[in-house]
Motif scaffolding. Structure first.
Motif, short mmCIF file in Angstrom:
data_model
loop_
_atom_site.label_atom_id
_atom_site.label_comp_id
_atom_site.label_asym_id
_atom_site.label_seq_id
_atom_site.Cartn_x
_atom_site.Cartn_y
_atom_site.Cartn_z
N THR A 1 -2.36 8.12 1.37
CA THR A 1 -3.63 8.16 0.61
C THR A 1 -4.52 9.29 1.12
O THR A 1 -5.13 10.01 0.32
N PHE B 1 -4.48 -1.96 -4.44
CA PHE B 1 -5.44 -0.85 -4.49
C PHE B 1 -5.70 -0.29 -5.88
O PHE B 1 -6.72 0.32 -6.11
N GLU C 1 0.71 4.48 -4.17
CA GLU C 1 1.20 3.10 -4.30
C GLU C 1 2.34 3.01 -5.32
O GLU C 1 3.24 2.19 -5.17
N ARG D 1 -11.19 2.41 -0.90
CA ARG D 1 -10.23 2.62 0.19
C ARG D 1 -9.94 1.31 0.91
O ARG D 1 -10.82 0.48 1.09
N GLU D 2 -8.73 1.16 1.30
CA GLU D 2 -8.24 -0.04 2.00
C GLU D 2 -8.32 -1.29 1.11
O GLU D 2 -8.38 -2.40 1.60
N GLY D 3 -8.29 -1.07 -0.19
CA GLY D 3 -8.50 -2.18 -1.11
C GLY D 3 -7.28 -3.05 -1.40
O GLY D 3 -7.37 -4.00 -2.18
N SER D 4 -6.16 -2.77 -0.77
CA SER D 4 -4.95 -3.55 -1.08
C SER D 4 -5.05 -5.02 -0.69
O SER D 4 -4.46 -5.88 -1.34
N SER E 1 0.85 -1.21 0.00
CA SER E 1 0.00 0.00 0.00
C SER E 1 0.88 1.24 0.00
O SER E 1 2.10 1.15 0.11
N ALA E 2 0.21 2.38 -0.03
CA ALA E 2 0.94 3.65 0.04
C ALA E 2 1.56 3.81 1.44
O ALA E 2 1.07 3.25 2.41
N1 ASP Z 1 -3.57 3.06 0.32
C1 ASP Z 1 -4.95 2.72 0.14
C2 ASP Z 1 -5.78 3.28 1.29
O1 ASP Z 1 -5.20 3.76 2.24
C3 ASP Z 1 -5.18 1.26 -0.03
C4 ASP Z 1 -4.86 0.41 1.16
O2 ASP Z 1 -4.16 0.84 2.06
O3 ASP Z 1 -5.30 -0.73 1.21
O4 ASP Z 1 -6.97 3.23 1.22
#
Ligand code: ASP
Ligand code: MG
Length: 444
Positions: free
Chosen positions: A43, A187, A124, A201-204, A37-38
């Motif tokens: 993000t 992501f 990312e 969001r949080e899709g990694s 992820s980033a």
């Molecule tokens: N960097 C993205 C986010 O913070 C994806 C992830 O972290 O999963 O939403």
């Protein structure tokens, strides 16, 4: 034998974090895909940059981008010897230059969401560039892939849907010849016309599960800042315990109920190919953590508590007497689908339909839309949904409910859900949400 490792923003938040990642990666002898992820909260920072550029505050967005650049540079300098730091910066500079260009041309994009995805996906691209340089210091055989050219999606920006068939073809073509370590962004994906997309969001975690599926991996490990999957958020329940083993079904229930530990879409791609998922702490690579897999058949041995805040409980009631439930259900749910609302609970009576949805701007539109259809709509904002799963006992319920103001409860085959008032702990912006007087009280 192929394994997939996923590291989130917290795992790569600084040079030490990336060094630790490198140690974990190099202690693995198998062919390994590393999904990243980033860095840290990048993000969120990119979201601010996007918003200010879109709203015409270009200077502000460019100076925020500069701050982000300095942060990334500092990590590069802390992490790499001078000569490779220079090469790494040359690579990241290309990304920053492109971002600068994008910010200056926000008007060229047909929609905010399309613009958002081009800029936010940069987080990312940066993190994976740096991580691949860090690994390359100690392992010559490392590749860096670009997910926007491999993960094929539609153009539903900010929550793009993955075309599994096209992505499978790309994975086969691009990724079959890496032999030792490869790094790729979570992501992000790509749509027609070379536009980047994001998967939500949080899709990694979800990206990592897709890669595991398409590479027929032997396992996926998600490295986190917690010891594994716990039966509650330890910030709320310091006595939370680790769940060492879990069935796929329980993991799906858990993540859809709002447990933050894994992204809800992660489990299916793994379950479909019977790939085990390990959740382990990146602070202790030898810890056993939790495993979710097909071999587990036993039900959860402990109650699991999940809090989902920032909910709106909406009840729709027909004003005339000819309430046709089926027709109303279809109207309510097509509005939900159109507005991409996130539904966490549904309940109906003979004359009402009640849904709990995550609060956002679309909720107002949803309410307005139903009112225009002639329904009477009542709602409570700033409520929370508490779900109890697993081993449900009266004591377990007492523990979460004690004196709370429960406005709706629901028992299903394997869960108990409670919508409670005033359970806000974080992240609700009080300035924009003013509660309507509560006219509703449902207890079933
Ligand atoms: N960097 C993205 C986010 O913070 C994806 C992830 O972290 O999963 O939403
Ligand atoms: Mg992140």
């Amino acid at each position: 034998m192929t394994k997939v490792y996923k590291f989130g923003g917290a795992a790569v938040k600084d040079a030490d974090g990336i060094r630790n990642l490198t140690r974990i990666v190099l202690s693995e002898n198998e062919r390994l895909l590393v999904v990243v992820s980033a860095i840290g909260k990048t993000t969120n920072e990119l979201e601010q940059i996007v918003a200010s550029a879109w709203e015409g505050r270009l200077e502000e967005s460019l100076s925020l981008l500069e701050i982000l650049k300095v942060k990334h540079y500092k990590i590069i300098d802390d992490l790499l010897p001078v000569s490779s730091a220079q090469l790494c910066k040359a690579e990241t500079d290309k990304i920053f230059l492109q971002t600068d260009y994008l910010l200056r041309h926000s008007q060229d994009f047909a929609s905010f969401n399309a613009f958002y995805d081009q800029v936010v996906s940069v987080g990312e691209l940066l993190s994976t560039t740096i991580v691949s340089f860090a690994i390359a210091e100690r392992e010559a055989d490392v590749r860096l892939f670009n997910a926007s050219r491999i993960v094929r999606t539609d153009a539903q920006f900010r929550s793009a849907n993955v075309d599994m068939q096209a992505t499978a073809v790309n994975v086969k073509r691009e990724m079959s010849d890496f032999t030792r370590v490869a790094v790729i962004q979570g992501f992000i994906g790509g749509a027609d016309g070379a536009l980047r997309t994001t998967l939500g969001r949080e899709g990694s975690d979800y990206s990592a599960a897709l890669f595991a599926n398409l590479l027929n991996a032997d396992s996926l490990t998600i490295w986190k800042d917690v010891p594994g999957i716990l039966n509650a958020d330890p910030k709320r329940f310091p006595q939370a315990v680790l769940i060492p083993r879990m069935r796929y079904e329980d993991a799906i229930e858990l993540s859809y109920s709002g447990a933050q530990v894994i992204h809800p879409k992660t489990i299916r791609p793994l379950q479909n190919k019977n790939i085990p998922l390990y959740v382990k702490p990146f602070t202790d690579k030898n810890a056993s953590g939790s495993v979710i897999c097909g071999q587990v058949t036993e039900a959860l041995a402990v109650p699991v508590y999940i809090y989902r805040e920032n909910q709106v409980l909406v009840t729709v009631r027909d004003t005339d007497f000819g309430f046709a439930l089926e027709e109303s259900l279809s109207k309510v749910f097509s509005a939900i689908a159109r507005l991409h609302l996130q539904v966490s609970l549904v309940q109906n009576s003979a004359i009402t339909i009640t849904v709990s949805v995550t609060d956002n701007q679309q909720v107002d539109e949803f309410i307005g839309l139903l009112q225009n259809e002639g329904y009477r709509v009542t709602y409570n904002r700033q409520v929370a949904l508490i779900t109890v799963l697993g081993k449900i006992t009266p004591q377990a319920i007492d523990k979460v409910i004690d004196n709370k103001d429960v406005i709706l409860s629901q028992t299903t085959r394997n869960s108990q859900k409670f919508v409670v008032k005033n359970e806000i702990l974080k992240q609700v912006a009080p300035s924009i949400r003013i509660d309507k007087p509560c006219r509703m009280r449902i207890r079933y």
